[in-house]
Design a protein around this motif. Structure first.
Motif, PDB file in Angstrom:
ATOM      1  N   UNK A 169       0.832  -1.208   0.000  1.00  0.00           N
ATOM      2  CA  UNK A 169       0.000   0.000   0.000  1.00  0.00           C
ATOM      3  C   UNK A 169       0.865   1.257   0.000  1.00  0.00           C
ATOM      4  N   UNK A 170       0.431   2.260  -0.749  1.00  0.00           N
ATOM      5  CA  UNK A 170       1.025   3.597  -0.638  1.00  0.00           C
ATOM      6  C   UNK A 170       0.331   4.310   0.510  1.00  0.00           C
ATOM      7  N   UNK A 171       1.106   4.788   1.463  1.00  0.00           N
ATOM      8  CA  UNK A 171       0.512   5.377   2.660  1.00  0.00           C
ATOM      9  C   UNK A 171       1.203   6.690   3.011  1.00  0.00           C
ATOM     10  N   UNK A 172       0.522   7.488   3.810  1.00  0.00           N
ATOM     11  CA  UNK A 172       1.092   8.729   4.356  1.00  0.00           C
ATOM     12  C   UNK A 172       0.663   8.851   5.799  1.00  0.00           C
ATOM     13  N   UNK A 173       1.361   9.698   6.546  1.00  0.00           N
ATOM     14  CA  UNK A 173       1.053   9.820   7.968  1.00  0.00           C
ATOM     15  C   UNK A 173       1.581  11.138   8.511  1.00  0.00           C
ATOM     16  N   UNK A 174       1.063  11.497   9.680  1.00  0.00           N
ATOM     17  CA  UNK A 174       1.634  12.546  10.524  1.00  0.00           C
ATOM     18  C   UNK A 174       1.879  11.938  11.899  1.00  0.00           C
ATOM     19  N   UNK A 175       3.118  12.071  12.393  1.00  0.00           N
ATOM     20  CA  UNK A 175       3.491  11.579  13.714  1.00  0.00           C
ATOM     21  C   UNK A 175       3.527  10.067  13.778  1.00  0.00           C
ATOM     22  N   UNK A 176       4.237   9.517  14.738  1.00  0.00           N
ATOM     23  CA  UNK A 176       5.079  10.188  15.724  1.00  0.00           C
ATOM     24  C   UNK A 176       6.430  10.605  15.147  1.00  0.00           C
ATOM     25  N   UNK A 227      -2.023   5.263  12.516  1.00  0.00           N
ATOM     26  CA  UNK A 227      -1.668   6.617  12.088  1.00  0.00           C
ATOM     27  C   UNK A 227      -1.535   6.713  10.571  1.00  0.00           C
ATOM     28  N   UNK A 228      -1.605   5.580   9.878  1.00  0.00           N
ATOM     29  CA  UNK A 228      -1.404   5.550   8.428  1.00  0.00           C
ATOM     30  C   UNK A 228      -2.729   5.700   7.693  1.00  0.00           C
ATOM     31  N   UNK A 229      -2.700   6.480   6.616  1.00  0.00           N
ATOM     32  CA  UNK A 229      -3.849   6.553   5.713  1.00  0.00           C
ATOM     33  C   UNK A 229      -3.377   6.210   4.315  1.00  0.00           C
ATOM     34  N   UNK A 230      -4.192   5.478   3.590  1.00  0.00           N
ATOM     35  CA  UNK A 230      -3.845   5.091   2.222  1.00  0.00           C
ATOM     36  C   UNK A 230      -3.984   6.306   1.306  1.00  0.00           C
ATOM     37  N   UNK A 256       4.323  16.008   1.514  1.00  0.00           N
ATOM     38  CA  UNK A 256       4.447  17.426   1.804  1.00  0.00           C
ATOM     39  C   UNK A 256       3.177  18.106   2.244  1.00  0.00           C
ATOM     40  N   UNK A 257       2.042  17.379   2.210  1.00  0.00           N
ATOM     41  CA  UNK A 257       0.784  18.071   2.510  1.00  0.00           C
ATOM     42  C   UNK A 257       0.089  17.556   3.749  1.00  0.00           C
ATOM     43  N   UNK A 258       0.515  16.449   4.305  1.00  0.00           N
ATOM     44  CA  UNK A 258      -0.257  15.867   5.395  1.00  0.00           C
ATOM     45  C   UNK A 258      -0.304  16.787   6.611  1.00  0.00           C
ATOM     46  N   UNK A 259       0.854  17.184   7.137  1.00  0.00           N
ATOM     47  CA  UNK A 259       0.868  18.029   8.323  1.00  0.00           C
ATOM     48  C   UNK A 259       0.328  19.421   8.004  1.00  0.00           C
ATOM     49  N   UNK A 260       0.818  20.014   6.920  1.00  0.00           N
ATOM     50  CA  UNK A 260       0.382  21.374   6.586  1.00  0.00           C
ATOM     51  C   UNK A 260      -1.075  21.399   6.143  1.00  0.00           C
ATOM     52  N   UNK A 261      -1.471  20.420   5.346  1.00  0.00           N
ATOM     53  CA  UNK A 261      -2.835  20.390   4.833  1.00  0.00           C
ATOM     54  C   UNK A 261      -3.863  20.100   5.910  1.00  0.00           C
ATOM     55  N   UNK A 262      -3.558  19.144   6.793  1.00  0.00           N
ATOM     56  CA  UNK A 262      -4.495  18.856   7.870  1.00  0.00           C
ATOM     57  C   UNK A 262      -4.507  19.987   8.895  1.00  0.00           C
ATOM     58  N   UNK A 263      -3.381  20.695   9.025  1.00  0.00           N
ATOM     59  CA  UNK A 263      -3.383  21.898   9.865  1.00  0.00           C
ATOM     60  C   UNK A 263      -4.336  22.939   9.295  1.00  0.00           C
ATOM     61  N   UNK A 311      -6.388  15.217  15.595  1.00  0.00           N
ATOM     62  CA  UNK A 311      -6.407  13.924  14.901  1.00  0.00           C
ATOM     63  C   UNK A 311      -6.051  12.784  15.851  1.00  0.00           C
ATOM     64  N   UNK A 312      -6.300  12.974  17.146  1.00  0.00           N
ATOM     65  CA  UNK A 312      -5.907  11.973  18.134  1.00  0.00           C
ATOM     66  C   UNK A 312      -6.636  10.645  17.929  1.00  0.00           C
ATOM     67  N   UNK A 313      -7.903  10.687  17.580  1.00  0.00           N
ATOM     68  CA  UNK A 313      -8.654   9.455  17.351  1.00  0.00           C
ATOM     69  C   UNK A 313      -8.559   9.050  15.888  1.00  0.00           C
ATOM     70  N   UNK A 314      -8.712   7.771  15.635  1.00  0.00           N
ATOM     71  CA  UNK A 314      -8.692   7.273  14.248  1.00  0.00           C
ATOM     72  C   UNK A 314      -9.812   7.918  13.437  1.00  0.00           C
ATOM     73  N   UNK A 315     -10.978   8.067  14.054  1.00  0.00           N
ATOM     74  CA  UNK A 315     -12.114   8.682  13.371  1.00  0.00           C
ATOM     75  C   UNK A 315     -11.794  10.113  12.941  1.00  0.00           C
ATOM     76  N   UNK A 316     -11.199  10.888  13.834  1.00  0.00           N
ATOM     77  CA  UNK A 316     -10.862  12.274  13.508  1.00  0.00           C
ATOM     78  C   UNK A 316      -9.769  12.336  12.445  1.00  0.00           C
ATOM     79  N   UNK A 317      -8.784  11.435  12.528  1.00  0.00           N
ATOM     80  CA  UNK A 317      -7.727  11.397  11.518  1.00  0.00           C
ATOM     81  C   UNK A 317      -8.305  11.125  10.141  1.00  0.00           C
ATOM     82  N   UNK A 318      -9.166  10.122  10.041  1.00  0.00           N
ATOM     83  CA  UNK A 318      -9.741   9.781   8.741  1.00  0.00           C
ATOM     84  C   UNK A 318     -10.602  10.913   8.185  1.00  0.00           C
TER      85      UNK A 318
END
Length: 325
Positions: free
Chosen positions: A84-91, A105-108, A120-127, A270-277
């Motif tokens: 799978x191609x995945x991206x993440x923020x943290x830890x 913490x991974x999203x496809x 390049x967009x996960x942390x900045x984009x979700x912020x 994004x602490x919970x999986x639901x909020x992250x997704x």
């Protein structure tokens, strides 16, 4: 063994070392990924300098976001699989060729978004998502000020806020950065090196000021940011690129208009999986639809992280920067 950037003692960019590390196999609930790209963010410099303490002390690898390919997974992992191609923020620990990541913490990465863009967009984009959609719900009636408009979060937020119908005011420190921000949704730009941003906000808004000010600069924009707000407006302090605010006076909020102030972090949103997704899903949606364009303006080899940090702290970068392992 793989290569990684390691920090054995905090300090300037030159404390980072390119070293061999052992990764090991993923345990229950974990995945081992091979990075194809790693995001560069200002928060990386905070951990490297010691402004933010690394959770497990030294030595550590900096970096909070990345993208790559899942190599193996541990027991109980069902949301991702090898290949799978995945991206993440943290830890913390993204500045590495390979690493272990908690699988939740991974999203496809969806089709149509490449790995460099995702990294390049996960942390900045979700912020940008939580700032505009959760911390303060921006809409057509909103007038906002966004400091560091030509930065990574700023360029994303400008496009998104303009799409939401807001009046979008930004600050930047050069004509080049001002033009870049204008091309990314900002209707009004202020050069903070040559103009008084508080006075210019008054002029632009006809004295009405802003509903919300997004401030990632810190020391250099405080308390001026408070003077840009309407009564009961919201000051969102989410960074400190110019240095920390050491003299915040809660009592100022009253006479300046019964203002609200918050110090949010993405990790709380994004602490919970639901909020992250949900947060990542909305980001992916606006990028896939072309509402927000993510432009990778700088690339460095991961081994060149010292130079990347020097350029970032020297305000020589714009928008998104990625490190290539």
């Amino acid at each position: 063994m793989v290569q990684a950037i390691r920090v054995h003692e905090t300090g300037g960019p030159d404390v980072m070392r390119w070293e061999q590390v052992e990764v090991g196999e993923p345990g229950p609930g974990e995945a081992r990924i091979r990075h194809t790209a790693v995001g560069l963010n200002f928060i990386d410099t905070y951990f490297r300098s010691g402004l933010y303490p690394a959770p497990d002390g030294t030595p550590f690898s900096p970096g909070n976001e990345g993208a790559g390919i899942v190599q193996t997974v541990g027991d109980g992992v069902s949301n991702v699989k090898p290949g799978d191609r995945v991206a993440y923020v943290g830890p913390l620990g993204a500045y590495a060729q390979e690493r272990i990541v908690p699988a939740d913490r991974l999203v496809v990465i969806p089709e149509g978004i490449d790995d460099k863009t995702a990294a390049g967009m996960m942390l900045k984009g979700m912020t940008a998502q939580y700032l505009l959609r959760q911390t303060y719900k921006v809409g057509p009636e909103t007038t906002l000020l966004f400091h560091a408009a030509a930065g990574g979060v700023g360029l994303i937020a400008g496009q998104w806020a303009a799409h939401l119908g807001a009046t979008v005011i930004g600050t930047a420190g050069s004509e080049e950065k001002i033009e870049l921000a204008r091309a990314h949704g900002y209707q009004h730009m202020i050069n903070y090196r040559t103009e008084n941003f508080v006075e210019r906000v008054q002029e632009i808004t006809g004295g009405k000021k802003c509903d919300v000010v997004y401030d990632s600069v810190g020391r250099d924009t405080y308390p001026g940011s408070l003077d840009c707000l309407k009564p009961r407006g919201l000051w969102v302090s989410f960074g400190q690129s110019s240095g920390p605010i050491t003299d915040f006076n809660l009592a100022l909020l009253g006479p300046k208009g019964s203002l609200f102030a918050t110090r949010p972090t993405l990790f709380s949103y994004i602490a919970s999986r639901e909020d992250l997704e949900a947060t990542a899903g909305e980001l992916f949606d606006v990028v896939q639809k072309g509402i927000v364009k993510i432009e990778v303006n700088q690339e460095y080899r991961l081994a060149e992280a010292v130079q990347a940090h020097q350029d970032l702290e020297g305000r020589k970068t714009t928008g998104t920067t990625v490190l290539i392992p």
